[in-house]
Design a protein around this motif. Structure first.
Motif, PDB file in Angstrom:
ATOM      1  N   ILE A  13       0.765  -1.087  -0.011  1.00 57.00           N
ATOM      2  CA  ILE A  13       0.066  -0.015   0.077  1.00 57.00           C
ATOM      3  C   ILE A  13       0.957   1.147  -0.109  1.00 57.00           C
ATOM      4  O   ILE A  13       1.782   1.316   0.757  1.00 57.00           O
ATOM      5  N   LYS A  15       1.538   5.071   0.665  1.00 56.01           N
ATOM      6  CA  LYS A  15       0.962   6.345   1.223  1.00 56.01           C
ATOM      7  C   LYS A  15       1.789   7.408   0.765  1.00 56.01           C
ATOM      8  O   LYS A  15       3.109   7.230   0.429  1.00 56.01           O
ATOM      9  N   VAL A  19       5.697   6.444   1.454  1.00 55.35           N
ATOM     10  CA  VAL A  19       5.469   5.404   2.585  1.00 55.35           C
ATOM     11  C   VAL A  19       5.027   4.084   1.781  1.00 55.35           C
ATOM     12  O   VAL A  19       4.299   4.241   0.920  1.00 55.35           O
ATOM     13  N   LYS A  21       3.864   0.340   2.504  1.00 52.59           N
ATOM     14  CA  LYS A  21       3.419  -0.488   3.597  1.00 52.59           C
ATOM     15  C   LYS A  21       3.186  -1.996   3.070  1.00 52.59           C
ATOM     16  O   LYS A  21       2.499  -2.029   2.387  1.00 52.59           O
ATOM     17  N   ASP A  23       3.055  -4.378   5.692  1.00 52.79           N
ATOM     18  CA  ASP A  23       2.810  -4.992   6.836  1.00 52.79           C
ATOM     19  C   ASP A  23       1.714  -6.274   6.621  1.00 52.79           C
ATOM     20  O   ASP A  23       1.679  -6.795   7.775  1.00 52.79           O
ATOM     21  N   THR A 100      11.881   6.371  10.619  1.00 54.40           N
ATOM     22  CA  THR A 100      10.447   6.207  10.954  1.00 54.40           C
ATOM     23  C   THR A 100       9.982   6.317  12.464  1.00 54.40           C
ATOM     24  O   THR A 100       8.876   6.861  12.447  1.00 54.40           O
TER      25      THR A 100
END
Lengths: 191, 191
Positions: A13, A15, A19, A21, A23, A100
């Motif tokens: 994903i 962002k 960023v 992601k 996870d 982060t």
């Protein structure tokens, strides 16, 4: 590594603020089958290196390193992010800045588990600005051990870490290098 | 698990204050062959449970959980010890007191990775006072998921955690239960 890139395209994903992601499969929930393929690929890439130990850093590197270690038949050592009272006094220590988490960590490895006889493969999930990796290479240097190579799952190719590490003459293999991301469309551009 | 007990007898170090250091093979340096035998034993113990996910907590539980997950064919989710800016807002959260590090952690799991459909096997390296494990069971309860069982590598049988967890009717399997230690002789007494 095509399987990994496909997975990033499908489940990663994007962002705002560059960023990415991952996870759902890499660093919070971990897809163990994918980790196995990642471990196999690291072994293929570093098959001729006389690795005696895999070094990673807590937390998300540990699972990847442990699964990969099965292909190398060597122990894993993970660098710890804070001084623990359960660690004896004799440690190699360095400081790592985390963008982060916006703080500086003390990072330690016990001297018992890294020495001049060791040939180390460093494994981590992400490479961005290279701070964590520089810290790990410093720990290996403090131990007088040899860095055989560095295996990274996802490198953010538009940040400086990769150039920094390769510029030191270290062998760095990243299984996916992301050269750009678009938060509006969710698109990830690989090198 | 005899292989584990032998290893604790051989390489575990007993320190004053009932501290058992197993950092040469379990929670700093990790012997992956031993972890594989541990994973196999957890599978034997929980073979009839319909496990959909293994839950652990960073950092030292992650390697054990990932290796064990290969025997179950399920993903691992690890609970994180601090709010990370890379985690979306939607998390289950609890607080865990660490006696080792003498502080209270916020521990979180993303709601995306634990839900009412899940049957969870919790895995961790140590059980002493049970604080970490209680936190993990709370996270599973928050998700409305079922706890199929709890697999612990080393339980300190002289601390309250085991009784506390078993008293809740949860199925807890510890591969080695230490009933006593002698820092003077280095002896470890198993149940």
């Amino acid at each position: 590594m095509e399987l990994l890139k496909e997975r990033i395209r499908r489940d990663g994903i994007v962002k705002e603020g560059n960023v990415l992601k991952v996870d759902s499969f890499l660093n919070h929930q971990m897809d163990i089958e994918l980790l196995n393929e990642i471990g196999r690929e690291f072994k293929r890439l570093f098959s001729h290196c006389p690795v005696t130990k895999i070094l990673t850093i807590e937390a998300s590197g540990i699972g990847i390193a442990c699964i990969a270690a099965q292909y190398f038949g060597v122990p894993v050592v993970f660098a710890k992010k804070t001084q623990s009272v359960n660690i004896d006094g004799e440690v190699y220590s360095t400081k790592i800045q985390s963008f982060t988490h916006k703080k500086v960590y003390d990072v330690i490895v016990s001297k018992k588990f890294l020495g001049p006889e060791d040939h180390v493969l460093i494994i981590d999930d992400f490479l961005a600005n290279g701070c964590a990796l520089e810290g790990l290479t410093e720990l290996v240097a403090s131990a007088g051990a040899v860095i055989e190579g560095i295996g990274i799952v996802i490198e953010k190719g538009f940040q400086q870490g990769g150039d920094l590490i390769r510029g030191k003459g270290l062998r760095l293999e990243s299984l996916a290098i992301v050269d750009g991301m678009d938060a509006a469309t969710g698109e990830v551009i690989f090198r």
